[in-house]
Motif scaffolding. Structure first.
Motif, PDB file in Angstrom:
ATOM      1  N   GLN A   1      46.068 -21.913 -26.411  1.00  0.00           N
ATOM      2  CA  GLN A   1      47.334 -22.302 -25.777  1.00  0.00           C
ATOM      3  C   GLN A   1      47.461 -23.819 -25.723  1.00  0.00           C
ATOM      4  N   VAL A   2      46.377 -24.502 -25.366  1.00  0.00           N
ATOM      5  CA  VAL A   2      46.426 -25.958 -25.251  1.00  0.00           C
ATOM      6  C   VAL A   2      46.652 -26.593 -26.634  1.00  0.00           C
ATOM      7  N   ARG A   3      46.007 -26.056 -27.653  1.00  0.00           N
ATOM      8  CA  ARG A   3      46.265 -26.547 -29.013  1.00  0.00           C
ATOM      9  C   ARG A   3      47.730 -26.333 -29.386  1.00  0.00           C
ATOM     10  N   GLY A   4      48.277 -25.193 -28.974  1.00  0.00           N
ATOM     11  CA  GLY A   4      49.690 -24.917 -29.229  1.00  0.00           C
ATOM     12  C   GLY A   4      50.605 -25.910 -28.541  1.00  0.00           C
ATOM     13  N   VAL A   5      50.285 -26.274 -27.312  1.00  0.00           N
ATOM     14  CA  VAL A   5      51.084 -27.269 -26.586  1.00  0.00           C
ATOM     15  C   VAL A   5      51.004 -28.612 -27.307  1.00  0.00           C
TER      16      VAL A   5
ATOM     17  N   GLU B   1      55.415 -31.960 -32.709  1.00  0.00           N
ATOM     18  CA  GLU B   1      56.632 -31.550 -33.421  1.00  0.00           C
ATOM     19  C   GLU B   1      57.917 -31.898 -32.669  1.00  0.00           C
ATOM     20  N   ASP B   2      57.770 -32.611 -31.538  1.00  0.00           N
ATOM     21  CA  ASP B   2      58.925 -32.986 -30.706  1.00  0.00           C
ATOM     22  C   ASP B   2      59.773 -31.786 -30.319  1.00  0.00           C
ATOM     23  N   ARG B   3      59.092 -30.721 -29.904  1.00  0.00           N
ATOM     24  CA  ARG B   3      59.805 -29.519 -29.477  1.00  0.00           C
ATOM     25  C   ARG B   3      60.538 -29.778 -28.165  1.00  0.00           C
ATOM     26  N   TYR B   4      61.428 -28.896 -27.832  1.00  0.00           N
ATOM     27  CA  TYR B   4      62.246 -28.988 -26.628  1.00  0.00           C
ATOM     28  C   TYR B   4      61.349 -29.039 -25.381  1.00  0.00           C
ATOM     29  N   CYS B   5      61.622 -29.989 -24.504  1.00  0.00           N
ATOM     30  CA  CYS B   5      60.782 -30.229 -23.315  1.00  0.00           C
ATOM     31  C   CYS B   5      60.581 -28.973 -22.472  1.00  0.00           C
ATOM     32  N   VAL B   6      61.629 -28.207 -22.272  1.00  0.00           N
ATOM     33  CA  VAL B   6      61.532 -27.009 -21.440  1.00  0.00           C
ATOM     34  C   VAL B   6      60.551 -26.009 -22.058  1.00  0.00           C
ATOM     35  N   ASP B   7      60.555 -25.893 -23.375  1.00  0.00           N
ATOM     36  CA  ASP B   7      59.615 -24.998 -24.046  1.00  0.00           C
ATOM     37  C   ASP B   7      58.176 -25.470 -23.852  1.00  0.00           C
ATOM     38  N   ILE B   8      57.972 -26.773 -23.949  1.00  0.00           N
ATOM     39  CA  ILE B   8      56.630 -27.338 -23.735  1.00  0.00           C
ATOM     40  C   ILE B   8      56.179 -27.087 -22.298  1.00  0.00           C
ATOM     41  N   LEU B   9      57.066 -27.349 -21.358  1.00  0.00           N
ATOM     42  CA  LEU B   9      56.726 -27.148 -19.939  1.00  0.00           C
ATOM     43  C   LEU B   9      56.431 -25.682 -19.641  1.00  0.00           C
ATOM     44  N   THR B  10      57.135 -24.785 -20.297  1.00  0.00           N
ATOM     45  CA  THR B  10      56.879 -23.351 -20.122  1.00  0.00           C
ATOM     46  C   THR B  10      55.471 -23.005 -20.583  1.00  0.00           C
ATOM     47  N   GLN B  11      55.073 -23.563 -21.713  1.00  0.00           N
ATOM     48  CA  GLN B  11      53.725 -23.298 -22.227  1.00  0.00           C
ATOM     49  C   GLN B  11      52.651 -23.943 -21.352  1.00  0.00           C
ATOM     50  N   ILE B  12      52.942 -25.113 -20.802  1.00  0.00           N
ATOM     51  CA  ILE B  12      52.000 -25.757 -19.882  1.00  0.00           C
ATOM     52  C   ILE B  12      51.814 -24.894 -18.644  1.00  0.00           C
TER      53      ILE B  12
ATOM     54  N   ALA C   1      46.748 -19.394 -16.755  1.00  0.00           N
ATOM     55  CA  ALA C   1      45.543 -18.840 -17.382  1.00  0.00           C
ATOM     56  C   ALA C   1      44.288 -19.492 -16.804  1.00  0.00           C
ATOM     57  N   LEU C   2      44.338 -20.788 -16.578  1.00  0.00           N
ATOM     58  CA  LEU C   2      43.196 -21.486 -15.999  1.00  0.00           C
ATOM     59  C   LEU C   2      42.944 -21.022 -14.566  1.00  0.00           C
TER      60      LEU C   2
END
Length: 90
Positions: free
Chosen positions: A18-22, A28-39, A45-46
């Motif tokens: 998951q962290v590698r994915g983030v 890739e300059d993905r949409y901030c909300v998508d990044i925050l969702t993954q964080i 998980a932690l």
């Protein structure tokens, strides 16, 4: 860690992915909300791994201290558990 070792390792391996994915998402300059969702998912998980470790601490380290009859060790383990739970709430 004793009884929850395999489950914790499995979750940690998934978390590593998951962290590698983030990281890739940021690159890739993905949409901030998508990044925050993954964080948020990685943080959850932690927390799950943290819960497993606390359960193991309670069921092994604290049980051993109680069985030992050593009041000083019992107090020390109890205080460790209180501190762990306090940090886990943050």
């Amino acid at each position: 860690m004793h009884q929850n070792r395999d489950a914790a390792l499995k979750r940690l391996n998934r978390l590593e992915g998951q962290v590698r994915g983030v990281s890739r998402m940021v690159e890739e300059d993905r949409y901030c909300v998508d990044i925050l969702t993954q964080i948020a998912a990685a943080r959850a998980a932690l927390k799950g791994v943290e819960k497993l470790v606390i359960e193991d601490h309670a069921s092994h380290c604290i049980e051993d201290a109680l069985a030992s009859g050593d009041r000083e060790d019992q107090r020390a383990k109890f205080m460790e558990l209180i501190q762990l739970l306090d940090r886990a709430r943050d």
